[in-house]
Design a protein around this motif. Sequence first.
Motif, mmCIF file in Angstrom:
data_model
loop_
_atom_site.group_PDB
_atom_site.id
_atom_site.type_symbol
_atom_site.label_atom_id
_atom_site.label_comp_id
_atom_site.label_asym_id
_atom_site.label_seq_id
_atom_site.Cartn_x
_atom_site.Cartn_y
_atom_site.Cartn_z
ATOM 1 N N GLN A 493 0.821 -1.202 0.000
ATOM 2 C CA GLN A 493 0.000 0.000 0.000
ATOM 3 C C GLN A 493 0.860 1.259 0.000
ATOM 4 O O GLN A 493 0.574 2.222 -0.727
ATOM 5 C CB GLN A 493 -0.932 -0.005 1.212
ATOM 6 N N MET A 494 1.914 1.278 0.806
ATOM 7 C CA MET A 494 2.792 2.440 0.856
ATOM 8 C C MET A 494 3.504 2.660 -0.475
ATOM 9 O O MET A 494 3.645 3.795 -0.942
ATOM 10 C CB MET A 494 3.826 2.261 1.975
ATOM 11 N N ILE A 495 3.963 1.561 -1.088
ATOM 12 C CA ILE A 495 4.634 1.669 -2.389
ATOM 13 C C ILE A 495 3.668 2.230 -3.433
ATOM 14 O O ILE A 495 4.034 3.094 -4.248
ATOM 15 C CB ILE A 495 5.178 0.296 -2.831
ATOM 16 N N PHE A 496 2.427 1.766 -3.393
ATOM 17 C CA PHE A 496 1.438 2.235 -4.366
ATOM 18 C C PHE A 496 1.140 3.720 -4.166
ATOM 19 O O PHE A 496 0.993 4.476 -5.117
ATOM 20 C CB PHE A 496 0.162 1.400 -4.237
ATOM 21 N N ARG A 533 -4.742 9.261 -5.120
ATOM 22 C CA ARG A 533 -6.043 8.675 -5.464
ATOM 23 C C ARG A 533 -6.374 7.468 -4.598
ATOM 24 O O ARG A 533 -7.536 7.211 -4.296
ATOM 25 C CB ARG A 533 -6.045 8.271 -6.945
ATOM 26 N N PHE A 534 -5.356 6.735 -4.183
ATOM 27 C CA PHE A 534 -5.574 5.548 -3.358
ATOM 28 C C PHE A 534 -6.288 5.907 -2.064
ATOM 29 O O PHE A 534 -7.132 5.158 -1.574
ATOM 30 C CB PHE A 534 -4.226 4.885 -3.071
ATOM 31 N N LEU A 535 -5.961 7.073 -1.509
ATOM 32 C CA LEU A 535 -6.547 7.479 -0.235
ATOM 33 C C LEU A 535 -7.897 8.152 -0.406
ATOM 34 O O LEU A 535 -8.554 8.457 0.594
ATOM 35 C CB LEU A 535 -5.584 8.426 0.494
ATOM 36 N N MET A 536 -8.325 8.416 -1.635
ATOM 37 C CA MET A 536 -9.656 8.976 -1.854
ATOM 38 C C MET A 536 -10.732 7.917 -1.673
ATOM 39 O O MET A 536 -11.909 8.245 -1.577
ATOM 40 C CB MET A 536 -9.748 9.597 -3.248
#
Length: 811
Positions: A493-496, A533-536
């Motif tokens: 997740q962090m890498i993404f 965008r991942f955190l949206m």
Amino acid sequence: LAGTEWVQSLSVGVNGNAPPPTEPPKASEISQGTFKDKSSDAEAIGNQFWEMLTETLDLLWEPEQQNEKLVIMTTNFFNCGIREAHLPTIGSAIESTSEKVMGAEWNDKYKAAWQWFWGIISKAMSRTLKVCEGEHGAVLRDSWAQCKAKKTTEELGDAIFKELARLAPHVVHLFKKPKRIQASQFVNATDMLISFADDPEKFFQDLRPLTIRHIKYGVKGEFSKAFGGAILNSVEKTLAPDFSAKTKHSWVMLWNRASAVVTRALNCSTNLVIVSLANQDVSKMEEAMACTPRGDRNDTCCRVDVNGEVLSPLYWAIRDGMRDIALFLIEDLLTIRADRDTYYYGREKLFETHPDIVQVLCLDPGAVELLDTLFNGLIWHANIVQNGKLRVNYYIKELYGNPETEPNAWESALAVLSIHGPPEIFEHPVCIRLLQTKWQSFGLYLFVGTQFIYFLLIVGYFIAFVAEGHLCGDWKTARLAVGGFDCFVLLCQMIFIVTQIRNGEVASFNISYPGFIPMVLLNKLPHEINVPRFLMNSWNCIRIPACIFVAAVTFSDPCLSGENPIDGDASRRELDELGNLVLTPHLTMAALGAVLLGIQLFEILLLVPSMAALTLLFRRLFGDVFRTVAMLFIIIVAVAGAMTVLRAPGHELYGNSIVTLIKMILANGNNHFDDLDDFNLFLASLLFVICQIGLLNMLIAQLVHASEETMQTAMSLVQKKIAYTCVEMESLLPLSYRKQLYAQLKFDEPLYFDASDDGPSGGISLIEPASVRSHPKYVPDRVMRITGEASPMDPWPREQDQYVVEEEVEE
């Protein structure tokens, strides 16, 4: 030309700092060595002449644009040292160079042509060079600065307006803005005019948007003469008696040159399309399209030239609120017409000139309904039913998005619709087909795969840390495995997230501040922050802290700390001497991890739309409940304060009073009214009535209304959520694989209307059940077929009876 000694002497002003000579060098200067040969500067001059000849010849049949180019280039030539007296020599040099290059092919016809062309060029250059040599720019700047020193902006603007009203009272009705704003606009317009003498390129750039605005106001070319006279008279009256003949000549020359450009810009921008937009008249727009050649009709709908600047009539209509004209343009562009030679379909031209059309329509509240019109033009239904099925063509090439030109999946049309689009648009067949095409080809499989990984983590945690959390022994290895797997997921997740930040895949997140923050501080705080965008995705925001808690629980587990639990029971480590549970950090993190992991199972329900609709309803109801509970708590805090002051039994301490009142409401008042005096009993009863009878009943009514309202659009909201998830999955795919999926759809192959009739390309063709005829978007064979001659230069016939529509339906 660049090799001539005289041009070399002129070019000193290009790269050198010394002022260039105004006369050709003498032979004595060359022989004595005082003339320096700068071949690089001479080449620069030669390149400028080459550019001038090339561009002016390209604009030979566009004399107005040619004149604008010459004004700009001549001003640059003046700065390089060229003067009006040099023009005959330059003309001779150009002619001699042409004759030398062409050799034997040179004849009197070519010579006469070059002399005619140079006569046009030199005449236009002479006017500009006279202004530059006369230092008109400095005179204009100085005189205008004196005007500003003597009068304020409002006084100058008012003086110009009064002169304009005196010279042309018939144009006064065009000025409807407040006096102060109008005065500032007059002064700004004069500032722009003065730039014409020194920086004509900037003048022409500023003139384009100014022309567009004035066309919308209804200004005509003949009005410019009165405006020039108003400026000249105002300046003369302001500077009198210091208004010299040289100053007047400079202002007159300025307006003579500028007014020709302004008048031409206004006059050349009055074709039927622009007139219809300026007058907001859809009937005139229909008339303009009716007389346009069929081969140019789509281009005319998409592009219009206003003083050299290409604008979109469609965007013009949308941004000025002309819904009827925008609706007509979209429908006209997406009408499929056919003559005996070919098909005419403006879909490709529309998206080529308006690649962000979906985003523009989504973000403009007054234009959202045009999305439906846009999608109506991207579908075709056959009128022939065979074996209970019929053919449907979906022209979704541009909506799907070419990975070659749109490598960022979050810039695709589906992404825009999933973020900004109205939920009801996902009920449209085109939007449904677009989503299904992506979801079934890659979105569903990626979603199931990622959810399976999270599901394994959830199951492993609940078995190793929850169900068997009180035991050690053989569960140490299992807990280490779950913790290691959790750390791997967290690392991915962090890498993404980092990858998205590096690739610019971020979104603006609006921050809402409490109303009690002072405005002074509010202005200094950021109103938007860029978030990956991942955190949206709210579920991703839950997963990250959940994974952090699981990792913390793993490495703080008593079984793994090296201490031997009592009788192998790990839970005994959290008990005090009396056997009561002690809430340690380990237990707190374990409980929070269980909650955050468990609720993630809701996202898996997206695979079952009916269940996903219930989760949307639950989210809506949770918001209503939260707001009601917040109001209840405020009332409880207030009443608890009063009862604490009055020292009511059981309410001696403020914290205990709040807890007691909360228990009273939850227990419907049982055993909580005893031992209260009359006034405290009144307060408690009032609180009970407000909370139980008032707010809670209002909450029930609100929840019923919200559930009915949400369920009406629930499936549309689910489709929108699936679309967002699909875009999120697409952003995970390698670009090469996305290109492969795009190529498999074969968007460039024509879609046929029947076995022997190949239509336009740009979509996919499917055989669907004949039940689609009951859908409100069903239009049988909407192709308009025109008989007669088939020349691209002929306009389409206006009469509806020219269209031949097949109406046979085979059951």
